[in-house]
Scaffold this motif. Structure first.
Motif, PDB file in Angstrom:
ATOM      1  N   GLN A  57     -13.409 -69.096  60.077  1.00 56.61           N
ATOM      2  CA  GLN A  57     -13.619 -70.343  60.871  1.00 56.61           C
ATOM      3  C   GLN A  57     -12.711 -71.131  60.472  1.00 56.61           C
ATOM      4  O   GLN A  57     -12.699 -71.370  58.754  1.00 56.61           O
ATOM      5  N   GLY A  58     -11.921 -71.645  61.012  1.00 54.96           N
ATOM      6  CA  GLY A  58     -10.704 -72.731  60.584  1.00 54.96           C
ATOM      7  C   GLY A  58      -9.327 -72.386  60.457  1.00 54.96           C
ATOM      8  O   GLY A  58      -8.369 -73.123  60.252  1.00 54.96           O
ATOM      9  N   LEU A  59      -9.189 -70.937  60.169  1.00 58.30           N
ATOM     10  CA  LEU A  59      -7.770 -70.579  59.811  1.00 58.30           C
ATOM     11  C   LEU A  59      -7.276 -70.082  61.214  1.00 58.30           C
ATOM     12  O   LEU A  59      -7.678 -70.012  61.995  1.00 58.30           O
ATOM     13  N   ASN A  60      -5.917 -69.428  60.989  1.00 62.92           N
ATOM     14  CA  ASN A  60      -5.300 -68.778  62.038  1.00 62.92           C
ATOM     15  C   ASN A  60      -6.144 -67.416  62.631  1.00 62.92           C
ATOM     16  O   ASN A  60      -6.141 -66.441  62.082  1.00 62.92           O
ATOM     17  N   PRO A  61      -6.856 -67.555  63.892  1.00 58.31           N
ATOM     18  CA  PRO A  61      -7.853 -66.488  64.377  1.00 58.31           C
ATOM     19  C   PRO A  61      -6.774 -65.117  64.679  1.00 58.31           C
ATOM     20  O   PRO A  61      -7.392 -64.197  64.808  1.00 58.31           O
ATOM     21  N   GLU A  62      -5.678 -65.458  64.825  1.00 56.55           N
ATOM     22  CA  GLU A  62      -4.673 -64.171  65.356  1.00 56.55           C
ATOM     23  C   GLU A  62      -4.514 -63.066  64.341  1.00 56.55           C
ATOM     24  O   GLU A  62      -4.335 -62.073  64.232  1.00 56.55           O
ATOM     25  N   LYS A  66      -5.946 -58.324  60.740  1.00 60.12           N
ATOM     26  CA  LYS A  66      -4.630 -57.563  60.216  1.00 60.12           C
ATOM     27  C   LYS A  66      -4.020 -57.975  58.993  1.00 60.12           C
ATOM     28  O   LYS A  66      -3.178 -57.609  58.533  1.00 60.12           O
ATOM     29  N   VAL A  67      -4.413 -59.055  58.293  1.00 55.56           N
ATOM     30  CA  VAL A  67      -3.992 -59.247  56.688  1.00 55.56           C
ATOM     31  C   VAL A  67      -5.095 -58.743  55.879  1.00 55.56           C
ATOM     32  O   VAL A  67      -6.220 -58.906  55.933  1.00 55.56           O
ATOM     33  N   SER A  68      -4.521 -58.411  54.739  1.00 57.36           N
ATOM     34  CA  SER A  68      -5.328 -58.176  53.600  1.00 57.36           C
ATOM     35  C   SER A  68      -4.741 -58.439  52.079  1.00 57.36           C
ATOM     36  O   SER A  68      -3.624 -58.589  52.142  1.00 57.36           O
ATOM     37  N   LEU A  69      -5.694 -58.476  51.360  1.00 54.70           N
ATOM     38  CA  LEU A  69      -5.248 -58.481  49.847  1.00 54.70           C
ATOM     39  C   LEU A  69      -5.374 -57.548  49.143  1.00 54.70           C
ATOM     40  O   LEU A  69      -6.578 -56.766  49.113  1.00 54.70           O
ATOM     41  N   GLY A  70      -4.568 -56.867  48.080  1.00 54.38           N
ATOM     42  CA  GLY A  70      -4.947 -56.011  46.909  1.00 54.38           C
ATOM     43  C   GLY A  70      -6.173 -56.137  46.504  1.00 54.38           C
ATOM     44  O   GLY A  70      -6.508 -57.232  46.189  1.00 54.38           O
ATOM     45  N   PRO A  71      -6.757 -55.111  45.704  1.00 57.76           N
ATOM     46  CA  PRO A  71      -7.906 -55.238  45.180  1.00 57.76           C
ATOM     47  C   PRO A  71      -8.014 -56.374  43.896  1.00 57.76           C
ATOM     48  O   PRO A  71      -9.089 -57.225  43.680  1.00 57.76           O
ATOM     49  N   HIS A  94      -3.778 -72.519  40.747  1.00 55.17           N
ATOM     50  CA  HIS A  94      -4.393 -71.558  39.862  1.00 55.17           C
ATOM     51  C   HIS A  94      -3.384 -70.412  39.722  1.00 55.17           C
ATOM     52  O   HIS A  94      -2.588 -70.068  40.870  1.00 55.17           O
ATOM     53  N   PRO A  95      -3.016 -69.663  38.566  1.00 59.14           N
ATOM     54  CA  PRO A  95      -2.111 -68.693  38.301  1.00 59.14           C
ATOM     55  C   PRO A  95      -2.604 -67.367  39.477  1.00 59.14           C
ATOM     56  O   PRO A  95      -1.336 -66.786  39.860  1.00 59.14           O
ATOM     57  N   ASN A  96      -3.657 -67.224  39.949  1.00 64.74           N
ATOM     58  CA  ASN A  96      -3.847 -66.004  40.763  1.00 64.74           C
ATOM     59  C   ASN A  96      -3.451 -66.442  42.316  1.00 64.74           C
ATOM     60  O   ASN A  96      -3.830 -65.450  43.225  1.00 64.74           O
ATOM     61  N   PHE A  97      -3.116 -67.622  42.673  1.00 65.26           N
ATOM     62  CA  PHE A  97      -3.046 -68.229  43.857  1.00 65.26           C
ATOM     63  C   PHE A  97      -2.176 -67.437  44.770  1.00 65.26           C
ATOM     64  O   PHE A  97      -0.927 -67.300  43.934  1.00 65.26           O
ATOM     65  N   LEU A  98      -2.342 -66.835  45.889  1.00 71.89           N
ATOM     66  CA  LEU A  98      -1.262 -66.048  46.482  1.00 71.89           C
ATOM     67  C   LEU A  98      -0.979 -66.548  47.794  1.00 71.89           C
ATOM     68  O   LEU A  98      -2.095 -66.759  48.693  1.00 71.89           O
ATOM     69  N   PHE A  99       0.150 -66.654  48.236  1.00 69.01           N
ATOM     70  CA  PHE A  99       0.196 -67.677  49.530  1.00 69.01           C
ATOM     71  C   PHE A  99       0.361 -66.576  50.813  1.00 69.01           C
ATOM     72  O   PHE A  99       1.397 -65.462  50.470  1.00 69.01           O
ATOM     73  N   LEU A 100      -0.404 -66.405  51.454  1.00 69.17           N
ATOM     74  CA  LEU A 100      -0.244 -65.765  52.572  1.00 69.17           C
ATOM     75  C   LEU A 100       0.318 -66.370  53.926  1.00 69.17           C
ATOM     76  O   LEU A 100      -0.340 -67.291  54.365  1.00 69.17           O
ATOM     77  N   PRO A 101       1.415 -66.234  54.341  1.00 66.35           N
ATOM     78  CA  PRO A 101       2.236 -66.696  55.290  1.00 66.35           C
ATOM     79  C   PRO A 101       1.599 -66.760  56.537  1.00 66.35           C
ATOM     80  O   PRO A 101       1.098 -65.751  57.189  1.00 66.35           O
ATOM     81  N   GLY A 102       1.586 -67.740  57.416  1.00 67.02           N
ATOM     82  CA  GLY A 102       0.792 -67.783  58.709  1.00 67.02           C
ATOM     83  C   GLY A 102      -0.673 -67.801  58.904  1.00 67.02           C
ATOM     84  O   GLY A 102      -0.951 -68.101  59.963  1.00 67.02           O
TER      85      GLY A 102
END
Ligand code: PEP
Ligand code: MG
Length: 757
Positions: A57-62, A66-71, A94-102
């Motif tokens: 709820q609130g981010l890009n519904p498309e 389709k996207v995923s993060l490694g464990p 935070h050092p663990n932050f990862l930017f997921l484009p789109g």
């Protein structure tokens, strides 16, 4: 307020038809209740372990699905790895932050994530985010953690159901469900789902052949319920205040409301049987009412449920056709019972799956005695949806395979053939004595309950019956059997084994063994009215049973009587008094009988500590290790959730077992063991060393245990026992026994069930 919100979300999620709608409800309702801009569920893919962006709820519904993060990637990976919540006001720092484009996360600064954990493993992560940079407060964090703990089970269930639905729509697809190994062996067959009477939620889906007949049955059931309610209403007219009496009008109005009736009719016309149609329509109405905020409407859910059950019981009563069991039936049920098992023709029953229960439940013990591969506690199995499906029951590992692929099928066919070959090989031991290589004799007795056990036991060289569970013939009836009926049943047992001894246990009901005609409803049935406690309170039941046993023994003199669930010496004294009374009365009546040896079961910790005092009063002791384990470890033998804490190899249990032998021998009395542990070939090694005079087991274990006994030297067992008594955990005991079994060349007889580890 919090609790209300929590409840209503869980209910809404429970009502969802499939996994995706369940997740969609979760994210939208949580965002609403917590007033956050973003809410997301990531689920872990069981194969790749990646955390998939599943609902939002609130981010890009498309990007959903389709996207995923490694464990370990990103903050979400951090929550999953740490298995605890992460609460940050500046997520991007935070050092663990990862930017997921789109995905559109860049505007949201604050982040709160909680792991979703089911049965100790992380299934996913639940996240809320907000634009304002602030830390979520303690209440919010606690709410999200609570929410996620509650949702874990629901998600696991929806996921399991989803895998069935996917498999149903995809040719050749398969699904597997984990439970607990209940009885070893492999069964390949078709599911037959059994339903307790009048339980709306457990009616299986089923296609009907004759739509007109189903419609007729439904209309007749409605009419019957309507007239029942009118009759009830008339009867109570003068006894109830007007307000309460109005309830009957509400009932009648619900019955006459054409809308749900039309829905049921439409489903039947669509090919569903009447019970299934009723259950599906009623269940969705009940959920709709339960979800309403208004308590008045919530109460209506109870009324509808009550009416639904009334209609269902008429449908079930009229469904006189005996169910058509497949040639290779795998009996499936929410909670299988001994009587359900009894209804399937023996030659058709190849396997069983119970959604609840554990390997120590009585139905599992019965399954082992009958040699029926069984899985217990398959809690995620969507059992109402698998009628007639092809199943494989793996009673070794505790897995149920739904719609198996040809490869899986082949694998299990060969396992099943190997089992058969092993059993054939053991047959050669039938007539050989049960003694060690250095000549120590170890008498092997059997546990019985069904007549079918008898022939097989004799065939496998049993030297006596160490436990005849008299409640089994009681369970398979519709009322208490009369004295004469009992005498006939007991006579049959005694005759079959004579001159070998037969140990009959007096009625042991209560706990998980309820007689359909003598229900006992209690909060804690295992700590309640059970075994000797029931029969001492009902001397008429006890005396009738003992008289039947004594009469049956006339001229045979191979009877022994055993008392279950003894927790103090007075119970023994009272029971002995009753037995003597029955004996003397029968002598007066001219019966030519002897007073049989009488023994006490040690299955409560108190009896371990008083074993000497007990032994002094009777002729023998017999340890019921199944109950003793549950009471020593405080682990309900039926409860799936704690099943992996139930270890008969627990050092505390082993110490008690040794103590009982020492106490009995100090009083010069013999002592045996008749719990499942006695039939575990590896355990037999240490039980022998402890000094047990007899092991009593189900007949399927007999040759396996004998094979082990004939392969070891009694001389070596004392040092094995000394070693085992020194370790601190059940796992270490198991490892030592495993080593010993390998040393004597018996690795193939190691089993997973009765040690519980
Ligand atoms: C036991 O408790 O170990 C036992 C033999 O009795 P049951 O399993 O019938 O309770
Ligand atoms: Mg018991």
């Amino acid at each position: 307020m919090m609790l209300e919100a929590l409840r209503s979300i869980v209910q809404a999620v429970n009502a969802a038809g499939d996994l995706q709608s369940a997740l969609d409800i979760i994210v939208s309702r949580i965002a609403e209740v917590m007033d956050t801009e973003v809410c997301t569920v990531y689920l872990r893919d069981p194969d790749t372990k990646r955390l998939i962006f599943m609902a939002n709820q609130g981010l890009n519904p498309e990007l959903i699905g389709k996207v995923s993060l490694g464990p370990d990637e990103g903050l979400v990976g951090l929550v999953a790895r740490r298995e605890e919540p992460v609460n940050l006001d500046h997520a991007e720092k935070h050092p663990n932050f990862l930017f997921l484009p789109g995905i559109g996360e860049e505007h949201y600064h604050s982040f709160l994530g909680a792991p979703i954990i089911h049965q100790r493993s992380v299934m996913g992560v639940l996240v809320v985010q907000q634009k304002d940079s602030r830390r979520f407060d303690e209440d919010e964090e606690a709410f999200l953690v609570t929410m996620s703990a509650q949702l874990a089970g629901v998600i696991a269930h929806a996921r399991a159901t989803g895998s069935i639905n996917t498999a149903q729509n995809t040719v050749g697809a398969t699904a597997s469900f984990k439970g607990i190994a209940g009885a070893t062996g492999v069964a390949i067959g078709q599911a037959a789902v059994v339903v307790p009477m009048a339980e709306l939620h457990s009616v299986p889906r089923r296609q009907c052949d004759d739509v007109a007949a189903e419609l007729g049955a439904f209309t007749a059931a409605l009419d019957a319920v309507r007239s029942d309610i009118r009759a009830l209403s008339d009867k109570l007219l003068t006894q109830l205040p007007a307000d309460e009496h109005a309830l009957f009008d509400v009932y009648l109005r619900i019955m006459d409301d054409g809308a749900w009736v039309a829905e049921v009719v439409a489903k039947i016309e669509g090919g569903e049987w009447a019970q299934g149609a009723l259950s599906q329509v009623m269940s969705s109405h009940i959920r709709a009412f339960e979800m309403m905020e208004d308590t008045y409407f919530k109460e209506r859910a109870t009324d509808i449920k009550d009416l639904g059950r009334r209609v269902l019981s008429y449908l079930q009563a009229n469904d006189i056709e005996p169910p058509d069991y497949p040639e290779r039936t795998i009996l499936v049920g929410e909670e299988l019972t001994a009587s359900m098992l009894g209804e399937v023709p023996r030659e058709k029953l190849v396997g069983m799956v119970s959604v609840r229960g554990s390997s120590n439940s009585h139905v599992a013990i019965l399954a082992r005695a009958m040699g029926i591969p069984t899985v217990m506690g398959a809690s995620d199995l969507p059992y109402t949806q698998i009628e007639n499906a092809n199943l494989i029951v793996d009673g070794y590992s505790g897995y149920v395979h739904y719609n198996p692929t040809p490869e899986v099928y082949e694998h299990f066919r060969s396992v099943s053939e190997e089992d058969h070959a092993l059993n054939q090989g053991l047959e050669a031991l039938r007539d050989l004595p049960s003694e060690t290589l250095d000549g120590h004799r170890m008498p092997l007795w059997v546990n019985t309950g069904l007549m079918a056990d008898v022939a097989r036991s004799l065939d496998r060289g049993a030297e006596g019956v160490g436990l005849y569970r008299t409640e089994i013939p009681f369970l398979l009836r519709e009322r208490f059997p009369s004295e004469e009926e009992q005498r006939v049943i007991y006579r049959e047992q005694l005759l079959a084994f004579a001159p070998l001894p037969v140990t009959m246990r007096t009625l042991d009901i209560g706990g998980d063994k309820a007689l359909p005609y003598f229900p006992i409803e209690e909060e804690n049935p295992f700590l309640g009215w059970r075994g000797i406690r029931v029969t001492l309170d009902h001397p008429e039941i006890f005396l009738v049973q003992v008289r039947a046993m004594l009469k049956a023994s006339e001229g045979l003199n191979n009877l022994r009587i055993m008392l279950p669930m003894i927790s103090n010496v007075q119970e023994v004294d009272e029971a002995l008094e009753l037995v003597r009374r029955a004996y003397e009365e029968l002598l007066e009546d001219g019966w030519d009988i002897n007073l049989p040896p009488i023994g006490v079961m040690v299955e409560v910790p108190a009896a371990v500590y008083q074993a000497r005092q007990l032994a002094r009063r009777v002729d023998f002791l017999s340890v019921g290790s199944n109950d003793l384990t549950q009471y020593l470890l405080a682990v309900d033998r039926n409860n799936t959730r704690v099943a992996d804490l139930y270890h008969a190899y627990h050092p505390a249990v082993l110490n008690s077992l040794q103590q009982v032998v020492d106490a009995a021998h100090a009083e010069g009395k013999p002592v045996g063991i008749c719990g499942e542990l006695a039939g575990d070939p590896a355990a037999a090694l240490i039980l022998m060393a402890m000094g047990y005079d007899m092991l009593s087991m189900n007949d399927n274990s007999l040759l396996r245990v004998k094979a082990v006994i004939r392969s070891c030297r009694f001389e070596d067992l004392q040092s094995l026992l000394d070693g085992v008594m020194l370790v601190d955990t059940a796992d270490e005991v198991k490892a030592q026994l495993r080593k010993a079994m390998i040393n004597i060349g018996m690795e193939r007889l190691l089993q997973q069930t009765s040690g519980g580890v």
